[in-house]
Design an enzyme around this catalytic site. Sequence first.
Site, PDB file in Angstrom:
ATOM      1  CG  ASP A 135       6.268  -6.795  -2.729  1.00 18.54           C
ATOM      2  OD1 ASP A 135       6.111  -8.009  -2.513  1.00 18.54           O
ATOM      3  OD2 ASP A 135       5.698  -5.915  -2.055  1.00 18.54           O
ATOM      4  CG  HIS A 165       7.860   5.965  14.175  1.00 19.78           C
ATOM      5  ND1 HIS A 165       8.123   4.721  14.691  1.00 19.78           N
ATOM      6  CD2 HIS A 165       6.978   5.757  13.169  1.00 19.78           C
ATOM      7  CE1 HIS A 165       7.435   3.805  14.036  1.00 19.78           C
ATOM      8  NE2 HIS A 165       6.716   4.429  13.106  1.00 19.78           N
ATOM      9  CG  LEU A 166       7.549  12.945  12.897  1.00 14.69           C
ATOM     10  CD1 LEU A 166       7.986  14.319  12.416  1.00 14.69           C
ATOM     11  CD2 LEU A 166       6.670  13.062  14.136  1.00 14.69           C
ATOM     12  N   GLY A 167       5.770   9.104  10.405  1.00 14.00           N
ATOM     13  CA  GLY A 167       5.119   8.625   9.192  1.00 14.00           C
ATOM     14  C   GLY A 167       3.605   8.714   9.218  1.00 14.00           C
ATOM     15  CB  ALA A 168       1.037   7.097  11.139  1.00 12.85           C
ATOM     16  CD  GLU A 214      11.038   3.924  16.193  1.00 10.02           C
ATOM     17  OE1 GLU A 214       9.885   4.007  16.681  1.00 10.02           O
ATOM     18  OE2 GLU A 214      11.252   3.925  14.976  1.00 10.02           O
ATOM     19  CB  ALA A 241       9.581   0.349   6.166  1.00 10.36           C
ATOM     20  NE  ARG A 242       6.904  -2.148  11.600  1.00 12.55           N
ATOM     21  CZ  ARG A 242       5.902  -1.364  11.227  1.00 12.55           C
ATOM     22  NH1 ARG A 242       6.168  -0.177  10.704  1.00 12.55           N
ATOM     23  NH2 ARG A 242       4.638  -1.766  11.356  1.00 12.55           N
ATOM     24  CE  LYS A 277      -3.943  -2.046   2.450  1.00 13.56           C
ATOM     25  NZ  LYS A 277      -3.364  -3.376   2.696  1.00 13.56           N
ATOM     26  CB  VAL A 278       3.358   2.612   2.405  1.00 15.56           C
ATOM     27  CG1 VAL A 278       4.260   3.856   2.469  1.00 15.56           C
ATOM     28  CG2 VAL A 278       2.390   2.620   3.570  1.00 15.56           C
ATOM     29  CG  ASP A 310       9.494   8.653  10.290  1.00 15.91           C
ATOM     30  OD1 ASP A 310       9.643   9.656  11.023  1.00 15.91           O
ATOM     31  OD2 ASP A 310       8.439   7.996  10.248  1.00 15.91           O
TER      32      ASP A 310
END
Length: 623
Positions: A250, A359-362, A340, A310-311, A230-231, A335
């Site tokens: 992928d 970690h501002l992705g969302a 963390e 991502a991670r 999705k992302v 990010d």
Amino acid sequence: MAAVSRSSLHFRCSTPSFSSSHKYSLKPSRLSVLRSSGNSNSIPRSPNSNRLLVRSVLQTLESADTSVSAAADLGAVPFPKPRVLVSEKLGEAGLEVLRGFGDVDCSYDLSPEELCAKISRFDALIVRSGTKVTRQVFEAAQGRLKVVGRAGVGIDNVDLQAATEFGCLVVNAPTANTIAAAEHGIALLASMARNVAQADASMKAGKWQRSKYVGVSLVGKTVAVMGFGKVGSEVARRAKGLGMHVIAHDPYAPADRAHAAGVDLVSFDQAISTADFISLHMPLTPATRKIFNDETFAKVKKGVRLINVARGGVIDEDALVRALDNGAVAQAALDVFAVEPPPKDSKLVQHENVTVTPHLGASTREAQEGVAVEIAEAVVGALKGELSATAVNAPMVPPEVLSELAPYVVLAEKLGRLAVQLVTGGSGIQSMKIVYKTARDPDNLDTRLLRAMVTKGIIEPISDTIINLVNADFTAKQKGLRISEERIVVDSSKEHPVEAIQVQISNVESKFASALLNNGNISIEGRVKYGIPHLTCVGSFSVDVSLEGNLILCRQTDQPGMIGSVGNILGESNVNVSFMSVGRTIKRTKAIMAIGVDEEPDKDSLKKIGEVPAVEEFVFLKL
């Protein structure tokens, strides 16, 4: 001739539903649930359900200041609304969805003891990442808790095993933050390319260094999107709009979907060796943990720029520092981090060529509201008894069914894990066929759980999606994986539900050519022997090896001394051989040697096996 049956399976979640049209009726000898129409309808219960149901009714009566005898005289009491405990801040839009269905209690910052003390009064619990939903919580719920909702993607803070044991469905909200994460990835890519963060810090320090912060253009550059979910697909679409050439890697991305987006699917090595920018959107799994390490950075195009929203764990952070220092990687924009928050003295965070965000992705207002609504709707749907597409654990399987299928469940998952490791190339897995050989009437063989476990074995090793009976078909469809089933009736004992399971993957390349049938499909087959899963066929070669530990498959010239040659190499590196089997089609021509090993051989040992003159190809597979 063997009889063949094909079928398409459907299943429903058995979570008890709540409806305002139900009424409780107290009788002298029993407590039952009646629909408003007057027809009796039982609700699935755990051993303690009746006690809990009685207690729930009594509490309701007490709160309404009505005695049991009075209720008996009245004949019926309205069914109480389900109660939802929200233990961490949730967007108002999500709370409104919940309040429209049940009673909502927002109690934030509960200690573990306080959560356990409250939880037996609730039917659902909604958490973010700060609340630990442990086995103790499920035990304290005393069977009443039916749904746990995680407002976000990760479910590390929920004990899934305990949830399943206690019959509690766990759902998450994996889609609402897609656009926010993609936008943040593009923001990091652009700001890194133009040194925005460094120039900003420089100016605020009173400097004017135009020549120092000359950037690079994005137009015409190649960006490799690692993970076309999705992302990743949203990042690709936006990168195309910036005039970039987009490639992607992928294993599960459908080639037609990628091509429709103007994206070329390529192998991992091709992606990292040709890209000017690498944007990471892969899940953190055992297969992807620290996949960007010293070995990977040695293969990248010199001066590549790396983005990760991502991670954190997919990057070996020490290796990235070394790659930045030696110029293999020109810049990085991160990010997420392995730990963390990262240590204040982190060399990576402090590196002058690294742009970082916490970690501002969302973290957009829109995404937070979207997550709130998504999880609220998932919880409400689950309480209504609807099948949730975002369920991450399975409903309880009847003990008698689980007992009979238990060894075959393990076999099914391991066959899936083996099959996916045999796939190579960048086209992705799009079609899989599962063949069940059984002596039973096909109508009496329920293969839903077995199919789910094969799907689990295929998808989970390189995905963060947890596969179970609830979400197997949905997840496979979402990833573009078409699954067909075939039942072949064979002459064997009906005592066992399945004689053998065969997994075929079509339209892919294989890293072990001997696993291919004449039709070009990768094919492996297994059966349960003495309660233990065994691999019994690879391609057209018969083998017999226990699916325990790890596995080495070798295609060789059928000649004396081969078992000793390979066994000596493994013995010299202290790798214990648990099983060994050799299968051949014609004597003294070609053979397949299957070797079960307890440990993973080092690279030198595997290289030596490949250098044995009579070994034509080999592959190491993790179980």
